[in-house]
Design an enzyme around this catalytic site. Structure first.
Site, PDB file in Angstrom:
ATOM      1  N   HIS A   1       0.842  -1.454   0.008  1.00  0.00           N
ATOM      2  CA  HIS A   1      -0.060  -0.192  -0.014  1.00  0.00           C
ATOM      3  C   HIS A   1       0.890   1.189  -0.058  1.00  0.00           C
ATOM      4  O   HIS A   1       0.487   2.346  -0.359  1.00  0.00           O
ATOM      5  CB  HIS A   1      -0.874   0.086   1.009  1.00  0.00           C
ATOM      6  CG  HIS A   1      -2.208   0.796   1.129  1.00  0.00           C
ATOM      7  ND1 HIS A   1      -2.341   1.805   0.178  1.00  0.00           N
ATOM      8  CD2 HIS A   1      -3.498   0.720   1.749  1.00  0.00           C
ATOM      9  CE1 HIS A   1      -3.491   2.121   0.394  1.00  0.00           C
ATOM     10  NE2 HIS A   1      -4.202   1.673   0.983  1.00  0.00           N
TER      11      HIS A   1
ATOM     12  N   ASP B   1      -8.914  -5.575 -19.513  1.00  0.00           N
ATOM     13  CA  ASP B   1      -9.363  -6.643 -20.877  1.00  0.00           C
ATOM     14  C   ASP B   1      -7.769  -6.801 -21.256  1.00  0.00           C
ATOM     15  O   ASP B   1      -6.989  -6.186 -21.991  1.00  0.00           O
ATOM     16  CB  ASP B   1     -10.071  -6.116 -21.813  1.00  0.00           C
ATOM     17  CG  ASP B   1     -10.180  -7.007 -22.992  1.00  0.00           C
ATOM     18  OD1 ASP B   1      -9.773  -8.037 -22.944  1.00  0.00           O
ATOM     19  OD2 ASP B   1     -10.887  -6.477 -23.974  1.00  0.00           O
TER      20      ASP B   1
END
Length: 426
Positions: free
Chosen positions: A152, A372
């Site tokens: 993070h 994608d």
């Protein structure tokens, strides 16, 4: 499952990156983020790109995000830093001897997800390990689950969404891949005023530093889907323009409060993550890569959560989020400058979820559900198991157009009551 191999992939560079070799101190926003690795999983049915194509695309895309190929370190002044040392990204490849359909519940949720991403290193080992680690899980049918963990301190959710979109583009475009470099200057997000003047109590808000309390009850992670039609009806109940996030949070605040059986006099609050890129003054570019999140805390008595209209509860949420404005962000930056001048160690505040409170991360502004690699968007995208009662993550459904999936950690004793009412507007 059989792990085939593990590789440390280094990015492609025709010339060294301008940040090569730099020790980049963590910004104040980085230090306000938890010192943890965040896992996510994306699942794709066959046909999918080969592992070699995925790795080649990864090397090209990480070249634009050099922090992800670096390591956490400590500089000569004792500051925690991101060392841009080009050590690389860890990639693990695994073969799974079952079909993808065997591990998808309801066609969109992965069962036994933890083994699909690399094991998260313990905190004492965070310095020196790969900040981005990826596991490519190949199923017998040709389906693919990509599990990754990212520290993070390197990236918030907005930045990671942008990186994944870039990686997918690199796989689709191959050698023709071209993409603009994001903004990497972490120093510009924390420039204090000439005379730092913090106005708010940031030591008690963002930097308490206490350890999170251990769960006092057994937890169950559940996923609740809200259809586009339900969200539209919910917005109509609000009676004024509002976002999908605001109306769903108001709804879940009400229903969770009922399921918990709280007394009317108790106070309940929600810790809401707020992207500060567009709220800073002047605004930060949306392509800034790093951490730029603070938190809002709408707080009400239980009687008000339950008796107020949806519009009124949405108003309380909106007002709290609106307080994370340019002045608040300047105060936060000034606080960091004063603390640094006095040599103070700042440790991020633990989450504030747990009955009677909630904590929510909205990933509705991110594009995880559209990533994608060439065979279409994922059929499943999910965050990790949630270890704290009252923690929620909002994501776009991968399989139901316009629907929202909410991942929640609920006390086992409250699950039945919650599930009976969570789709009721009464």
């Amino acid at each position: 499952m059989t792990s085939r191999n593990s590789t440390m992939l280094k990015p492609y560079y025709s010339t060294p990156h301008p940040l090569a070799g730099e020790m980049v101190p963590l910004s104040l926003f980085d230090r306000a983020a938890f010192d943890i690795f965040i896992p996510v999983i994306l699942v794709y049915p066959a046909p999918t790109p080969s592992n070699e194509a995925l790795k080649e695309g990864l090397r090209r895309s990480v070249a634009l995000y050099p922090h992800l190929a670096g390591r956490l370190a400590v500089d000569h002044r004792g500051r925690r830093c991101l060392h841009i040392n080009n050590e690389g990204v860890l990639v693990v490849e695994a073969a799974i001897s079952v079909d993808l359909s065997n591990v998808l519940a309801n066609g969109s949720t992965v069962t036994n997800a933890e083994g699909l991403y690399p094991a998260r290193p313990p905190p004492e080992m965070h310095d020196g390990v790969a900040l981005l680690q990826i596991k490519l899980n190949r199923y017998k049918c040709g389906g693919l689950a990509i599990g990754l963990i990212c520290h993070h301190h390197a990236s918030d959710g907005h930045s990671m969404s942008t990186f994944l979109t870039t990686w997918a583009s690199a796989v689709r475009q191959g050698r023709n891949f071209i993409a603009p470099s994001p903004l990497h200057d972490r120093g510009i997000v924390a420039v204090p005023r000439s005379v730092p003047t913090p106005v708010f109590d940031h030591r008690s808000i963002e930097f308490k530093g206490e350890d999170p309390a251990a769960p006092m009850c057994k937890l169950k992670n559940i996923t609740v889907r809200f259809t586009a039609e339900f969200v539209a009806e919910l917005k109509a109940r609000v009676g004024a323009p509002c976002s999908t996030f605001q109306c769903l949070l108001a709804h879940l605040w009400k229903k969770t409060t009922v399921a918990r059986g709280l007394t009317p006099e108790e106070f309940t609050q929600v810790r809401v993550a707020v992207n500060c890129r567009g709220r800073a003054d002047p605004p930060m570019p949306m392509d800034f890569f790093g951490n730029l999140v603070l938190w809002a805390f709408p707080r009400l008595q239980v009687r008000d959560v339950l008796s107020w209209s949806y519009g009124a509860v949405v108003g309380a949420i909106r007002d709290a989020v609106a307080r994370i404005d340019g002045e608040y962000i300047r105060s936060f930056v000034d606080f960091g400058a004063v603390a640094d001048a006095h040599g103070e160690e700042l440790t991020a505040t633990a989450g504030t979820a747990g009955c009677p409170n909630l904590e929510v991360d909205s990933w509705l502004g991110f594009r995880f559900h559209q990533v994608d690699f060439g065979g279409g968007p994922p059929v499943a995208f999910q965050p990790p198991d949630l270890p704290v009662e009252g923690l929620m993550v909002f994501v776009h459904s991968c399989v139901a157009e316009g629907a929202i999936d909410v991942y929640m950690s609920v006390a086992e004793d409250h699950v039945t009551a919650f599930q009976q009412i969570c789709h009721s507007l009464d």
